[in-house]
Design a protein around this motif. Structure first.
Motif, PDB file in Angstrom:
ATOM      1  N   ILE A 137      -1.862  -9.025  -2.781  1.00 41.71           N
ATOM      2  CA  ILE A 137      -2.180  -9.573  -1.717  1.00 41.71           C
ATOM      3  C   ILE A 137      -2.972 -10.913  -1.752  1.00 41.71           C
ATOM      4  O   ILE A 137      -2.480 -11.831  -0.855  1.00 41.71           O
ATOM      5  N   TYR A 138      -3.571 -11.184  -2.886  1.00 49.48           N
ATOM      6  CA  TYR A 138      -3.882 -12.716  -2.995  1.00 49.48           C
ATOM      7  C   TYR A 138      -2.748 -13.570  -3.338  1.00 49.48           C
ATOM      8  O   TYR A 138      -2.831 -14.625  -3.022  1.00 49.48           O
ATOM      9  N   ARG A 165      -2.366   0.244  20.713  1.00 46.68           N
ATOM     10  CA  ARG A 165      -2.568   1.009  19.719  1.00 46.68           C
ATOM     11  C   ARG A 165      -4.219   1.077  19.413  1.00 46.68           C
ATOM     12  O   ARG A 165      -4.818   0.221  19.505  1.00 46.68           O
ATOM     13  N   TRP A 214      -4.981 -12.417   7.534  1.00 42.16           N
ATOM     14  CA  TRP A 214      -5.937 -11.419   7.341  1.00 42.16           C
ATOM     15  C   TRP A 214      -5.800 -10.532   8.648  1.00 42.16           C
ATOM     16  O   TRP A 214      -6.057  -9.200   8.485  1.00 42.16           O
ATOM     17  N   ASN A 251      -2.653  -4.004  -5.983  1.00 45.69           N
ATOM     18  CA  ASN A 251      -2.382  -4.294  -4.560  1.00 45.69           C
ATOM     19  C   ASN A 251      -3.359  -5.675  -4.089  1.00 45.69           C
ATOM     20  O   ASN A 251      -2.885  -6.661  -3.407  1.00 45.69           O
ATOM     21  N   VAL A 252      -4.699  -5.570  -4.797  1.00 45.51           N
ATOM     22  CA  VAL A 252      -5.778  -6.717  -4.524  1.00 45.51           C
ATOM     23  C   VAL A 252      -4.941  -7.981  -4.924  1.00 45.51           C
ATOM     24  O   VAL A 252      -4.841  -9.118  -4.212  1.00 45.51           O
ATOM     25  N   LEU A 256      -3.671   3.465   3.356  1.00 49.15           N
ATOM     26  CA  LEU A 256      -4.267   3.302   1.671  1.00 49.15           C
ATOM     27  C   LEU A 256      -4.390   4.705   1.139  1.00 49.15           C
ATOM     28  O   LEU A 256      -3.895   5.035   0.128  1.00 49.15           O
ATOM     29  N   MET A 293      -3.275  -7.904   9.058  1.00 54.71           N
ATOM     30  CA  MET A 293      -3.495  -6.676   8.375  1.00 54.71           C
ATOM     31  C   MET A 293      -4.740  -5.621   8.893  1.00 54.71           C
ATOM     32  O   MET A 293      -4.143  -4.406   9.105  1.00 54.71           O
ATOM     33  N   GLN A 294      -5.654  -6.018   9.438  1.00 56.34           N
ATOM     34  CA  GLN A 294      -7.002  -5.608   9.664  1.00 56.34           C
ATOM     35  C   GLN A 294      -6.498  -4.523  11.009  1.00 56.34           C
ATOM     36  O   GLN A 294      -7.219  -3.794  11.196  1.00 56.34           O
ATOM     37  N   GLU A 295      -5.766  -5.189  11.663  1.00 55.88           N
ATOM     38  CA  GLU A 295      -5.580  -4.458  13.033  1.00 55.88           C
ATOM     39  C   GLU A 295      -4.663  -3.427  12.725  1.00 55.88           C
ATOM     40  O   GLU A 295      -4.832  -2.462  13.622  1.00 55.88           O
ATOM     41  N   ASN A 296      -4.047  -3.550  12.027  1.00 46.93           N
ATOM     42  CA  ASN A 296      -2.714  -2.460  11.893  1.00 46.93           C
ATOM     43  C   ASN A 296      -2.664  -1.467  10.566  1.00 46.93           C
ATOM     44  O   ASN A 296      -1.998  -0.522  10.677  1.00 46.93           O
ATOM     45  N   VAL A 297      -3.457  -1.871   9.541  1.00 45.83           N
ATOM     46  CA  VAL A 297      -3.522  -0.908   8.359  1.00 45.83           C
ATOM     47  C   VAL A 297      -4.519   0.220   8.679  1.00 45.83           C
ATOM     48  O   VAL A 297      -5.587  -0.170   9.038  1.00 45.83           O
ATOM     49  N   GLU A 298      -3.978   1.399   8.352  1.00 44.31           N
ATOM     50  CA  GLU A 298      -4.994   2.593   8.527  1.00 44.31           C
ATOM     51  C   GLU A 298      -5.317   2.928   7.339  1.00 44.31           C
ATOM     52  O   GLU A 298      -4.745   3.145   6.510  1.00 44.31           O
ATOM     53  N   ILE A 299      -6.623   3.373   7.275  1.00 46.67           N
ATOM     54  CA  ILE A 299      -7.301   3.700   6.154  1.00 46.67           C
ATOM     55  C   ILE A 299      -6.640   4.952   5.279  1.00 46.67           C
ATOM     56  O   ILE A 299      -6.527   4.841   4.247  1.00 46.67           O
ATOM     57  N   VAL A 349      -8.674  -5.234   3.812  1.00 47.17           N
ATOM     58  CA  VAL A 349      -7.243  -4.876   4.405  1.00 47.17           C
ATOM     59  C   VAL A 349      -7.217  -3.720   5.560  1.00 47.17           C
ATOM     60  O   VAL A 349      -6.318  -4.008   6.424  1.00 47.17           O
ATOM     61  N   SER A 350      -7.607  -2.711   5.370  1.00 49.77           N
ATOM     62  CA  SER A 350      -7.681  -1.772   6.489  1.00 49.77           C
ATOM     63  C   SER A 350      -8.665  -2.022   7.639  1.00 49.77           C
ATOM     64  O   SER A 350      -8.544  -1.433   8.601  1.00 49.77           O
ATOM     65  N   GLY A 351      -9.654  -3.083   7.278  1.00 44.10           N
ATOM     66  CA  GLY A 351     -10.314  -3.535   8.191  1.00 44.10           C
ATOM     67  C   GLY A 351     -11.463  -2.423   8.814  1.00 44.10           C
ATOM     68  O   GLY A 351     -11.919  -2.461   9.769  1.00 44.10           O
ATOM     69  N   PHE A 365     -12.371  -3.110  -1.685  1.00 43.05           N
ATOM     70  CA  PHE A 365     -11.855  -4.349  -0.937  1.00 43.05           C
ATOM     71  C   PHE A 365     -10.589  -3.955  -0.136  1.00 43.05           C
ATOM     72  O   PHE A 365     -10.360  -4.456   1.170  1.00 43.05           O
ATOM     73  N   LEU A 366      -9.881  -3.184  -0.453  1.00 44.48           N
ATOM     74  CA  LEU A 366      -8.440  -2.741   0.204  1.00 44.48           C
ATOM     75  C   LEU A 366      -8.999  -2.078   1.714  1.00 44.48           C
ATOM     76  O   LEU A 366      -8.381  -2.121   2.540  1.00 44.48           O
ATOM     77  N   LEU A 414       0.869  -1.370   0.096  1.00 48.08           N
ATOM     78  CA  LEU A 414      -0.079   0.084   0.236  1.00 48.08           C
ATOM     79  C   LEU A 414       0.795   1.215  -0.033  1.00 48.08           C
ATOM     80  O   LEU A 414       0.680   2.265  -0.761  1.00 48.08           O
ATOM     81  N   ARG A 471      -7.340   0.421  17.483  1.00 51.35           N
ATOM     82  CA  ARG A 471      -7.669  -0.811  16.787  1.00 51.35           C
ATOM     83  C   ARG A 471      -7.053  -2.200  17.216  1.00 51.35           C
ATOM     84  O   ARG A 471      -7.228  -3.269  16.685  1.00 51.35           O
TER      85      ARG A 471
END
Lengths: 258, 152
Positions: free
Chosen positions: A164-165, B53, A183, A160-161, A196, A186-192, B28-30, B23-24, A93, B55
């Motif tokens: 990731i796959y 932190r 998964w 990116n999609v 992104l 990613m979801q816990e630490n990637v910030e929008i 990915v960002s949840g 999707f991202l 990202l 989240r």
């Protein structure tokens, strides 16, 4: 003395080139396409975006798979296989998505645009347009610039999609990692916005850069067969170097203060 | 190529790109789309939250039941105020529920673990968790150990 003169000549030449390019860019950006010119933009999005999908998907898949393989083998020494997904997502990202898409875009779409406009100039289509009272900047340059800005972020998102796959297939299907960890890491630490959003900002800047360089090199080419070849090469080389250099500056200003 | 084919493929391209962006954002960002699942907020004060932190996970008996919504600092007391977003309706966690900050594995991320209590009353939206235990800091532990060894 002669050396000094050539140096001065070269500098002035570069300066005037930059000046011409900037003026052209200004004209093109201000010339927001009207509804009547929408078909021109759509045609260019087709050229830039739709025709680049195959190369974007193929390289996205291999890059995701390779990075995932490297991360997995190194991280599994510390028992941190679950961090593969997170590492891959952040790298993609923030850096690789925008940069790789930009490089592929320069090679695939940028070179084609330069050759196309260069040939138009060589065959004097541009001057005949001017004679007919059609502004070639509006007709040729503006649609391409906007098409580039619209298609590149979308291409980067697809890249990116797919990556990731690709990483998922290597880390989970092949090396036997845990899909849930992939998964959730990613979801816990990637910030929008921070990850992104800033990546999307990067792709927009790269798109402006590449289309600008490509269109200008075509517009400014020597109207000869060698001239077109040279201009095409210059497009790819200049955009690649500029993308890497600008990416460093952007990363420094976006993520520098931590 | 005919203009219509071009238009259709451009439409498909833009749609695919937009879907990739969604999707991202979601996978990915949840980011959760629409607040369809209800949740409520609990607040806990810790003396030290280093490594936690926004989240981060909130778990009970090893099962994720929510996330850390925000971390603020209370300068006057020198404590961290952590807002926990718990999925579901309030009325199930008991009033004497405890909270501790643990680490997943050796290099893993910090998370908040809730310890079930035995009180009859339950925590409501916006209530404070009284019994908290902050993050263990390795340097502090080592420093403690050295002073104790020196004293004995």
């Amino acid at each position: 003395m002669d050396l000094l003169r050539t140096l001065g000549d070269r500098t002035l030449e570069r300066l005037s080139g930059l000046g011409r390019a900037s003026i052209m860019w200004g004209h093109a950006v201000w010339g927001l396409p009207t509804l009547r010119e929408l078909p021109l933009v759509i045609r260019q999005i087709y050229n830039f975006g739709v025709l680049s999908i195959v190369i974007i998907i193929l390289s996205g898949f291999s890059i995701g798979a390779v990075i995932s393989l490297q991360f997995y083998t190194q991280l599994s020494r510390f028992g941190a296989e679950d961090a593969v997904g997170l590492g891959l997502a952040l790298v993609l990202l923030r850096e690789l998505g925008p940069v790789m898409t930009g490089l592929l875009f320069a090679g695939r779409a940028g070179s084609a645009v330069t050759a196309e406009i260069g040939l138009m100039k060589t065959t004097e289509q541009l001057s005949s347009m001017e004679m007919m009272g059609v502004d070639p900047l509006r007709r040729i340059v503006t649609p391409r610039l906007w098409a580039g800005v619209i298609s590149m972020p979308l291409l980067a998102a697809m890249f990116n999609v797919v990556a990731i796959y690709g990483g998922l297939i290597v880390a989970v299907q092949w090396l036997g990692g845990d899909e849930g960890g992939y998964w959730s890491g990613m979801q816990e630490n990637v910030e929008i916005w921070n990850d992104l959003g800033k990546g999307v900002v990067k792709t927009v800047i790269f798109a402006l850069l590449v289309t600008w360089i490509a269109v200008f090199q075509g517009y400014d080419t020597d109207p000869t067969p060698e001239g077109i070849g040279l201009a095409t090469t210059r497009t790819v080389v200049t955009s690649s170097v500029m993308i890497l250099a600008v990416d460093f500056i952007l990363t420094l200003s976006m993520y520098g203060e931590f | 190529m005919r203009m219509r084919t071009v238009e259709i493929s451009v439409g498909a391209f833009v749609l695919a790109g937009a879907l990739s962006l969604v999707f991202l954002a979601v996978k990915v960002s949840g980011v959760s789309l629409g607040q369809s699942s209800s949740s409520y907020v609990l607040i806990a004060r810790f003396d030290d939250v280093s490594g936690l932190r926004a989240r981060s996970k909130v778990s009970l008996a090893g099962v994720t039941i929510g996330r850390v919504a925000a971390i603020e600092v209370d300068m006057a007391y020198g404590e961290a105020v952590v807002r926990l977003e718990i999925d579901g309706e309030p009325g199930q966690l008991t009033l004497d529920t405890g909270a501790q900050i643990l680490t997943e594995g050796i290099l893993g991320a910090r998370y908040v673990n809730l310890l079930p209590g035995a009180d009859e009353d339950t925590l409501g939206d916006g209530d404070y968790i009284e019994d908290t235990q902050g993050a263990l800091i390795l340097e502090n532990l080592v420093g403690d150990l050295i002073t104790r060894l020196g004293a004995s």
